[in-house]
Design a protein around this motif. Structure first.
Motif, PDB file in Angstrom:
ATOM      1  N   UNK A  13      -5.535   0.182  -8.971  1.00 54.07           N
ATOM      2  CA  UNK A  13      -6.653   0.776  -8.254  1.00 54.07           C
ATOM      3  C   UNK A  13      -7.206  -0.178  -7.194  1.00 54.07           C
ATOM      4  N   UNK A  14      -7.285  -1.463  -7.549  1.00 53.68           N
ATOM      5  CA  UNK A  14      -7.788  -2.450  -6.587  1.00 53.68           C
ATOM      6  C   UNK A  14      -6.775  -2.667  -5.469  1.00 53.68           C
ATOM      7  N   UNK A  15      -5.500  -2.798  -5.843  1.00 49.89           N
ATOM      8  CA  UNK A  15      -4.451  -3.007  -4.841  1.00 49.89           C
ATOM      9  C   UNK A  15      -4.403  -1.847  -3.851  1.00 49.89           C
ATOM     10  N   UNK A  16      -4.473  -0.623  -4.357  1.00 49.05           N
ATOM     11  CA  UNK A  16      -4.420   0.546  -3.481  1.00 49.05           C
ATOM     12  C   UNK A  16      -5.654   0.638  -2.590  1.00 49.05           C
ATOM     13  N   UNK A  17      -6.823   0.274  -3.138  1.00 52.98           N
ATOM     14  CA  UNK A  17      -8.047   0.296  -2.340  1.00 52.98           C
ATOM     15  C   UNK A  17      -7.940  -0.689  -1.175  1.00 52.98           C
ATOM     16  N   UNK A  18      -7.460  -1.893  -1.466  1.00 54.14           N
ATOM     17  CA  UNK A  18      -7.285  -2.895  -0.407  1.00 54.14           C
ATOM     18  C   UNK A  18      -6.305  -2.382   0.641  1.00 54.14           C
ATOM     19  N   UNK A  19      -5.188  -1.796   0.185  1.00 51.47           N
ATOM     20  CA  UNK A  19      -4.165  -1.304   1.114  1.00 51.47           C
ATOM     21  C   UNK A  19      -4.723  -0.210   2.023  1.00 51.47           C
ATOM     22  N   UNK A  20      -5.547   0.668   1.466  1.00 48.89           N
ATOM     23  CA  UNK A  20      -6.136   1.756   2.260  1.00 48.89           C
ATOM     24  C   UNK A  20      -7.024   1.199   3.372  1.00 48.89           C
ATOM     25  N   UNK A  21      -7.874   0.243   3.028  1.00 50.32           N
ATOM     26  CA  UNK A  21      -8.776  -0.332   4.026  1.00 50.32           C
ATOM     27  C   UNK A  21      -8.010  -1.157   5.072  1.00 50.32           C
ATOM     28  N   UNK A  22      -6.943  -1.832   4.656  1.00 53.27           N
ATOM     29  CA  UNK A  22      -6.117  -2.562   5.627  1.00 53.27           C
ATOM     30  C   UNK A  22      -5.450  -1.599   6.593  1.00 53.27           C
ATOM     31  N   UNK A  23      -4.971  -0.468   6.060  1.00 49.27           N
ATOM     32  CA  UNK A  23      -4.321   0.536   6.900  1.00 49.27           C
ATOM     33  C   UNK A  23      -5.293   1.095   7.931  1.00 49.27           C
ATOM     34  N   UNK A  24      -6.542   1.315   7.523  1.00 46.65           N
ATOM     35  CA  UNK A  24      -7.546   1.812   8.460  1.00 46.65           C
ATOM     36  C   UNK A  24      -7.795   0.830   9.593  1.00 46.65           C
ATOM     37  N   UNK A  26      -5.446  -0.945  10.968  1.00 51.46           N
ATOM     38  CA  UNK A  26      -4.150  -1.112  11.657  1.00 51.46           C
ATOM     39  C   UNK A  26      -3.375  -2.319  11.148  1.00 51.46           C
ATOM     40  N   UNK A  27      -3.370  -2.485   9.832  1.00 56.44           N
ATOM     41  CA  UNK A  27      -2.541  -3.498   9.187  1.00 56.44           C
ATOM     42  C   UNK A  27      -1.677  -2.816   8.141  1.00 56.44           C
ATOM     43  N   UNK A  28      -0.444  -3.318   7.962  1.00 55.86           N
ATOM     44  CA  UNK A  28       0.484  -2.733   6.993  1.00 55.86           C
ATOM     45  C   UNK A  28       0.497  -3.588   5.728  1.00 55.86           C
ATOM     46  N   UNK A  29       0.229  -2.959   4.587  1.00 52.31           N
ATOM     47  CA  UNK A  29       0.147  -3.687   3.324  1.00 52.31           C
ATOM     48  C   UNK A  29       1.322  -3.341   2.415  1.00 52.31           C
ATOM     49  N   UNK A  30       1.870  -4.368   1.776  1.00 51.53           N
ATOM     50  CA  UNK A  30       2.837  -4.187   0.691  1.00 51.53           C
ATOM     51  C   UNK A  30       2.179  -4.718  -0.571  1.00 51.53           C
ATOM     52  N   UNK A  31       2.124  -3.884  -1.604  1.00 47.86           N
ATOM     53  CA  UNK A  31       1.439  -4.281  -2.827  1.00 47.86           C
ATOM     54  C   UNK A  31       2.451  -4.695  -3.893  1.00 47.86           C
ATOM     55  N   UNK A  32       2.076  -5.717  -4.677  1.00 44.18           N
ATOM     56  CA  UNK A  32       2.915  -6.233  -5.749  1.00 44.18           C
ATOM     57  C   UNK A  32       2.047  -6.432  -6.983  1.00 44.18           C
ATOM     58  N   UNK A  33       2.549  -5.970  -8.127  1.00 45.91           N
ATOM     59  CA  UNK A  33       1.785  -6.102  -9.355  1.00 45.91           C
ATOM     60  C   UNK A  33       1.953  -7.431 -10.044  1.00 45.91           C
ATOM     61  N   UNK A  34       2.978  -8.196  -9.650  1.00 48.55           N
ATOM     62  CA  UNK A  34       3.202  -9.515 -10.234  1.00 48.55           C
ATOM     63  C   UNK A  34       3.603 -10.500  -9.138  1.00 48.55           C
ATOM     64  N   UNK A  35       3.399 -11.772  -9.427  1.00 48.47           N
ATOM     65  CA  UNK A  35       3.837 -12.812  -8.492  1.00 48.47           C
ATOM     66  C   UNK A  35       5.353 -12.851  -8.411  1.00 48.47           C
TER      67      UNK A  35
END
Length: 243
Positions: A13-24, A26-35
């Motif tokens: 939920x946190x990763x997706x929230x960050x990705x949504x705001x980055x997309x708004x 004009x940044x492209x986010x790739x999310x990873x659940x582990x290092x």
């Protein structure tokens, strides 16, 4: 091309929230659940422009990821830690391992995006002032940020593709056997030497106008490969032979 951001966060939920705001923004986010997933991706993709990193991750911790990233890639890519751990010791440790900023949870997504943008601006200024470059043809290798550009366009290269290209360019004019390239770039004496030919083919497809008749990475029959020295600009970086 939009800035590429890695978000390493195990709470979807946190990763997706960050990705949504980055997309708004004009940044492209790739999310990873582990290092571990992020480290695996770094082997085959170009370094991101910035990393957002949680500390409390399953498996390899955020601290361990940061230490390995700074050691293995020698990169100046900004890292913003976003964590619920707010003790002075954690903040000092994170900054000591090479983080550029420490944001505590809970956080405002809009403020986080603003901090990401500020770090990207500072990074751009730093790179412009201190970047070592080697130019060949209409391409420029940015040695500090591990990036290949053609004019203002960033050419997407995986980490290993960049390493092979930088090695070839720094040894322009030399005939390099696959065994030597593998030993120096892969840092191993033994392994699958055919990987060298695979990466040479990938690079030719990305930088050569005619991959079948290459102008830059030439085949020296019976010896290996040679990067055409005559294509290197005379004002290339003084560190050309540092390796």
């Amino acid at each position: 091309m939009n800035p590429q951001i890695f978000v390493i966060e195990d709470v979807p939920e946190i990763a997706n929230l960050i990705a949504i705001y980055l997309s708004k923004a004009n940044m492209d986010a790739k999310t990873f659940g582990t290092a571990e997933d992020a480290l695996e991706a770094l082997k085959t993709t170009q370094l991101p422009d910035l990393i957002i990193l949680d500390l409390n991750l399953p498996g390899i911790s955020g601290f361990d990821f940061l230490e390995k990233f700074r050691t293995d890639y020698k990169s100046t890519v900004p890292v913003v830690i976003v964590s619920a751990r707010d003790a002075d010791e954690d903040i000092i440790k994170g900054l000591g391992f090479g983080a550029d900023e420490f944001v505590t949870k809970p956080f405002s997504p809009r403020v986080l995006v603003a901090r990401v943008q500020a770090n990207l601006r500072r990074q751009a200024v730093t790179e412009a002032a201190a970047e070592e470059t080697i130019a060949f043809g209409d391409y420029v290798l940015l040695l500090n940020s591990c990036v290949l550009k053609q004019g203002a366009v960033k050419i997407p290269l995986s980490t290993k593709e960049y390493s092979v290209l930088e090695y070839m360019v720094k040894h322009a004019g030399e005939s390099l056997s696959p065994e030597k390239i593998y030993a120096d770039v892969w840092k191993a004496q033994y392994g699958d030497i055919t990987a060298v030919a695979v990466y040479i083919q990938r690079l030719r497809k990305k930088i050569e106008k005619d991959p079948a008749n290459p102008a830059y990475i030439k085949t020296v029959f019976g010896l290996g490969y040679c990067f055409a020295k005559e294509t290197i600009s005379s004002d290339k970086a003084s560190s050309e032979k540092n390796e």
